[in-house]
Scaffold this motif. Structure first.
Motif, PDB file in Angstrom:
ATOM      1  N   ARG A  52      27.997  22.717 -82.937  1.00 39.92           N
ATOM      2  CA  ARG A  52      26.848  21.979 -82.417  1.00 39.92           C
ATOM      3  C   ARG A  52      27.253  20.786 -81.558  1.00 39.92           C
ATOM      4  O   ARG A  52      26.432  20.194 -80.875  1.00 39.92           O
ATOM      5  CB  ARG A  52      25.961  21.494 -83.569  1.00 39.92           C
ATOM      6  CG  ARG A  52      25.251  22.632 -84.286  1.00 39.92           C
ATOM      7  CD  ARG A  52      24.328  22.132 -85.389  1.00 39.92           C
ATOM      8  NE  ARG A  52      25.088  21.523 -86.471  1.00 39.92           N
ATOM      9  CZ  ARG A  52      24.901  20.289 -86.915  1.00 39.92           C
ATOM     10  NH1 ARG A  52      23.975  19.514 -86.407  1.00 39.92           N
ATOM     11  NH2 ARG A  52      25.641  19.819 -87.894  1.00 39.92           N
ATOM     12  N   ARG A  59      27.952  26.259 -77.615  1.00 39.02           N
ATOM     13  CA  ARG A  59      27.149  25.227 -78.268  1.00 39.02           C
ATOM     14  C   ARG A  59      25.897  25.809 -78.920  1.00 39.02           C
ATOM     15  O   ARG A  59      25.233  26.662 -78.346  1.00 39.02           O
ATOM     16  CB  ARG A  59      26.748  24.157 -77.255  1.00 39.02           C
ATOM     17  CG  ARG A  59      27.910  23.273 -76.859  1.00 39.02           C
ATOM     18  CD  ARG A  59      27.501  22.216 -75.865  1.00 39.02           C
ATOM     19  NE  ARG A  59      27.130  22.726 -74.550  1.00 39.02           N
ATOM     20  CZ  ARG A  59      28.004  23.151 -73.640  1.00 39.02           C
ATOM     21  NH1 ARG A  59      29.282  23.174 -73.910  1.00 39.02           N
ATOM     22  NH2 ARG A  59      27.572  23.576 -72.468  1.00 39.02           N
ATOM     23  N   HIS A  61      22.199  24.699 -81.077  1.00 37.51           N
ATOM     24  CA  HIS A  61      21.201  23.632 -81.067  1.00 37.51           C
ATOM     25  C   HIS A  61      21.488  22.638 -82.193  1.00 37.51           C
ATOM     26  O   HIS A  61      21.701  23.045 -83.343  1.00 37.51           O
ATOM     27  CB  HIS A  61      19.797  24.223 -81.214  1.00 37.51           C
ATOM     28  CG  HIS A  61      18.734  23.259 -80.889  1.00 37.51           C
ATOM     29  ND1 HIS A  61      18.246  22.352 -81.803  1.00 37.51           N
ATOM     30  CD2 HIS A  61      18.070  23.024 -79.723  1.00 37.51           C
ATOM     31  CE1 HIS A  61      17.321  21.617 -81.236  1.00 37.51           C
ATOM     32  NE2 HIS A  61      17.196  22.004 -79.969  1.00 37.51           N
ATOM     33  N   PRO A  62      21.479  21.323 -81.893  1.00 38.28           N
ATOM     34  CA  PRO A  62      21.862  20.320 -82.895  1.00 38.28           C
ATOM     35  C   PRO A  62      20.940  20.213 -84.107  1.00 38.28           C
ATOM     36  O   PRO A  62      21.394  19.820 -85.178  1.00 38.28           O
ATOM     37  CB  PRO A  62      21.885  19.006 -82.107  1.00 38.28           C
ATOM     38  CG  PRO A  62      21.125  19.268 -80.863  1.00 38.28           C
ATOM     39  CD  PRO A  62      21.188  20.746 -80.603  1.00 38.28           C
ATOM     40  N   ARG A  70      29.216  20.822 -86.653  1.00 36.49           N
ATOM     41  CA  ARG A  70      29.467  20.238 -85.322  1.00 36.49           C
ATOM     42  C   ARG A  70      30.668  20.908 -84.665  1.00 36.49           C
ATOM     43  O   ARG A  70      30.642  21.210 -83.481  1.00 36.49           O
ATOM     44  CB  ARG A  70      29.690  18.729 -85.435  1.00 36.49           C
ATOM     45  CG  ARG A  70      28.411  17.968 -85.712  1.00 36.49           C
ATOM     46  CD  ARG A  70      28.650  16.473 -85.794  1.00 36.49           C
ATOM     47  NE  ARG A  70      29.240  15.917 -84.601  1.00 36.49           N
ATOM     48  CZ  ARG A  70      28.557  15.504 -83.534  1.00 36.49           C
ATOM     49  NH1 ARG A  70      27.251  15.600 -83.533  1.00 36.49           N
ATOM     50  NH2 ARG A  70      29.173  14.993 -82.485  1.00 36.49           N
TER      51      ARG A  70
END
Length: 108
Positions: A52, A59, A61-62, A70
């Motif tokens: 993340r 990547r 989605h946070p 992460r």
């Protein structure tokens, strides 16, 4: 321990464009990126980081993909091998990294 809801085509598939160009194709099967495909030139890179964190190559989605850490995992290969040989390592992620439904404890 809960299993991450994120899966990639096992293993990451490689597709030759020509004898000098290999691509890594990652297909997202679940989560916020379900149905999306990422393509990377294997001949120009030697690793892909997944997580993340904004610095990761792949990547997630946070907030929507919280089962992904992460800095979750890394795929590495040697550009000298033709075709490339891949190694997947978990980066001490909270939910683990799975290959064919089994959590990996060491690089595979």
């Amino acid at each position: 321990t809960s299993r991450p809801s994120r899966r990639l085509d096992p293993p990451a598939s490689i597709a030759p464009e020509s004898t000098s160009m290999w691509r890594i194709r990652l297909t997202h099967l679940e989560g916020s990126r379900s149905g999306q495909v990422d393509l990377f030139p294997a001949t120009r890179l030697s690793s892909l980081s997944l997580g993340r964190d904004p610095a990761c190559d792949v990547r997630f989605h946070p907030t929507d993909d919280v089962v992904v850490s992460r800095n979750h995992a890394i795929i590495e290969w040697s550009r000298e091998d033709d075709p490339p040989l891949f190694r997947l390592s978990d980066l001490l992620s909270r939910n683990g990294t799975f290959v064919n439904g089994r959590r990996i404890a060491s690089p595979v």
